[in-house]
Write a protein that holds these residues in place. Structure first.
Motif, short mmCIF file in Angstrom:
data_model
loop_
_atom_site.label_atom_id
_atom_site.label_comp_id
_atom_site.label_asym_id
_atom_site.label_seq_id
_atom_site.Cartn_x
_atom_site.Cartn_y
_atom_site.Cartn_z
N PHE A 1 -45.43 114.09 13.23
CA PHE A 1 -46.18 113.18 12.70
C PHE A 1 -45.90 113.07 11.18
CE2 PHE A 1 -49.02 113.96 16.32
CZ PHE A 1 -49.11 112.79 16.66
N ASP A 2 -44.66 113.54 10.73
CA ASP A 2 -44.14 113.33 9.37
C ASP A 2 -43.94 112.06 8.81
OD1 ASP A 2 -43.08 115.05 7.30
OD2 ASP A 2 -41.72 113.42 7.56
N GLU A 3 -44.34 111.50 7.88
CA GLU A 3 -44.22 109.86 7.49
C GLU A 3 -42.85 109.46 7.61
OE1 GLU A 3 -44.98 107.64 3.43
OE2 GLU A 3 -45.79 109.48 3.71
N SER A 4 -41.83 110.27 7.46
CA SER A 4 -40.39 109.73 7.79
C SER A 4 -40.26 109.24 9.06
CB SER A 4 -39.35 110.92 7.22
OG SER A 4 -39.43 111.95 8.13
N LEU A 5 -40.81 109.86 10.09
CA LEU A 5 -40.47 109.42 11.43
C LEU A 5 -41.33 108.29 11.89
CD1 LEU A 5 -40.75 113.03 13.25
CD2 LEU A 5 -38.48 111.65 12.45
N TRP A 6 -42.32 107.98 11.20
CA TRP A 6 -43.15 106.78 11.60
C TRP A 6 -43.02 105.65 10.30
CZ3 TRP A 6 -46.26 107.15 15.84
CH2 TRP A 6 -46.25 108.23 16.50
N HIS A 7 -41.87 105.30 10.15
CA HIS A 7 -41.63 104.43 9.04
C HIS A 7 -41.81 102.97 9.88
CE1 HIS A 7 -39.05 101.41 6.38
NE2 HIS A 7 -39.41 102.45 5.57
N SER A 8 -41.28 102.74 10.90
CA SER A 8 -41.44 101.49 11.65
C SER A 8 -41.75 101.71 13.18
CB SER A 8 -40.24 100.71 11.70
OG SER A 8 -39.12 101.44 12.12
N VAL A 9 -42.77 101.21 13.78
CA VAL A 9 -43.29 101.37 14.84
C VAL A 9 -43.52 100.01 15.76
CG1 VAL A 9 -45.21 102.36 16.23
CG2 VAL A 9 -44.44 103.41 14.18
N ASP A 10 -43.19 100.05 17.00
CA ASP A 10 -43.35 98.90 17.96
C ASP A 10 -44.38 99.43 19.05
OD1 ASP A 10 -43.52 96.52 19.52
OD2 ASP A 10 -41.29 96.30 19.52
N LEU A 11 -45.69 98.76 18.97
CA LEU A 11 -46.41 99.14 19.96
C LEU A 11 -46.87 98.06 21.00
CD1 LEU A 11 -49.08 101.14 17.75
CD2 LEU A 11 -47.39 101.92 19.44
N GLU A 12 -45.86 96.98 21.04
CA GLU A 12 -46.22 96.02 22.09
C GLU A 12 -46.21 96.73 23.51
OE1 GLU A 12 -44.31 91.68 23.26
OE2 GLU A 12 -42.99 92.96 21.91
N GLN A 13 -47.14 95.87 24.34
CA GLN A 13 -47.54 96.35 25.66
C GLN A 13 -48.07 97.68 25.93
OE1 GLN A 13 -43.36 96.52 27.49
NE2 GLN A 13 -43.56 94.33 28.02
#
Length: 416
Positions: free
Chosen positions: A123-135
């Motif tokens: 859950f480091d901030e660098s891994l969650w820079h851009s997230v797509d949660l469609e569907q």
């Protein structure tokens, strides 16, 4: 057992044999007693052992303090560590983060259950820079967890969000947000937008808004693209204040909203002069020629303008629109008071115009003749507007590989 009692020794033998044995012992440098004296095996070993072994035995420690014989094992040499002996725990955090960045979303969540260290890294901030949660169904808990990671680009269109219990007190790091056509309570949307101060790209198409949401948007001075197409639930004064505060907007899509005449006046009177792409379609009885005049005077650098479904506009609006020297794309679809004969003169009035959309005005049989009159203009090439939309409608058809948000894919994507 005393040596005298050993059967292998003949202590009653001749004096010559005893003399040979004594001389042999002396020749080895041993100063001892005759064989007819009693001695223990420990004393004999001390006498017959080399000096080096004697030193090693006596230096062993407590085991040899009481003249007890102890066998000692040499310490094994430590093997030199090789690449095969290195474990995951020996790797630095930077290298682990680089490895975790290659994992899809589901595998990253599984890795977070291994141990506390991996949970923090996952859950480091660098891994969650851009997230797509469609569907993703039941978006509420997942959305709340993702927002806590410091995500900067979040894409979740056409999603269902339950009541969101947002507990973060500080501001969010979101720069690009797409919630188009989602089902989300207004209170939950307020709790998200109220914590945003860094928004640059935002799409809330088709959502029920409020004055609190519009007022919160005014606190994002770096807003560049805003899509409020089909939105409702906010007042004209709140809209005017937001447009005045967000003076850097370049693309604005505010079409087909639940507007009255005062809403349209708020847009044309307060829209930023930096706007280059504007969609004001869908206001049949609200947008007038006077509004177009104000709009042209305020925004002289417009390149793409969509005034479709404005039934009050007629051919006299061309003399006003031709003041836009940079106009490249004009949409006048279903503006039924504009006749075909007036469209043939657009080639002279708009020399730099390259695209024209007149759906509903020109029959398919008349298109070839119109194209001959204005050959440098592409007619009816885009049935859907792409102004300020994160994913243009033309890209929605096809594989999920085309799922982009403002021309960029997200790093973490949810897959069924």
């Amino acid at each position: 057992m005393p040596l005298q009692d050993l059967p292998c020794l003949n202590l009653q033998g001749s004096t010559l044999s005893q003399t040979k044995r004594i001389n042999k012992r002396r020749s080895r440098g041993c100063v001892g007693e005759a064989l007819d004296t009693e001695c223990t095996p420990t004393e004999l070993i001390h006498q017959w052992s080399p000096s080096l072994k004697h030193q090693r035995l006596t230096s062993k420690g407590k085991e040899n303090d009481c003249n007890q014989f102890v066998l000692a094992r040499r310490s094994r040499r430590k093997k030199e560590s090789t690449a095969a002996d290195i474990s995951w725990d020996d790797l630095p955090d930077e290298l682990l983060l680089r490895i975790l960045s290659c994992l899809p979303l589901q595998d990253l969540l599984r890795m977070s259950l291994v141990c506390k260290r991996w949970h923090c890294l996952a859950f480091d901030e660098s891994l969650w820079h851009s997230v797509d949660l469609e569907q993703l169904t039941h978006m509420g808990p997942a959305l709340q967890q993702v927002l806590k990671t410091g995500v900067r680009r979040l894409r979740c269109p056409r999603s269902f969000v339950e009541e969101l219990h947002f507990t973060i007190t500080g501001q969010l790091q979101i720069v690009q947000l797409d919630l188009s056509s989602s089902i989300i309570p207004t209170s939950a949307l307020e709790s998200i937008i109220c914590h945003c101060r860094l928004l640059e790209y935002l799409s809330l198409e088709g959502l029920q808004l409020s004055d609190m949401i519009i007022n919160s948007l005014s606190k994002n001075p770096n807003l560049l693209q805003l899509n409020l197409s089909g939105c409702s639930g906010f007042s004209a004064p709140a809209l005017a204040d937001m447009l005045q505060s967000c003076s850097r907007i370049e693309q604005l899509n505010i079409s087909w909203c639940d507007f009255k005449n005062n809403h349209v006046k708020s847009v044309v009177d307060n829209v930023s002069s930096s706007v280059t792409h504007l969609n004001l379609s869908g206001y049949r009885e609200s947008l007038t020629l006077d509004d177009v005049k104000v709009l042209v005077s305020r925004c002289p650098h417009i390149q793409t303008l969509d005034l479709s479904d404005s039934t009050l506009l007629m051919a006299d609006s061309f003399s006003v629109l031709k003041q836009l020297k940079c106009l490249l794309h004009l949409s006048l679809s279903r503006c039924y008071h504009i006749h075909l004969a007036a469209l043939t003169d657009m080639g002279k009035m708009f020399p730099v115009l390259s695209q024209l959309d007149v759906f509903g005005l020109v029959h398919d049989s008349h298109l070839p003749s119109l194209k001959k009159e204005i050959p440098h203009v592409c007619i009816n090439s885009r049935p859907f507007s792409s102004i300020a939309r994160p994913t243009p409608a033309s890209r929605l058809v096809g594989p999920f590989n085309s799922r982009t948000m403002w021309n960029t894919k997200c790093q973490l994507r949810f897959k069924l």
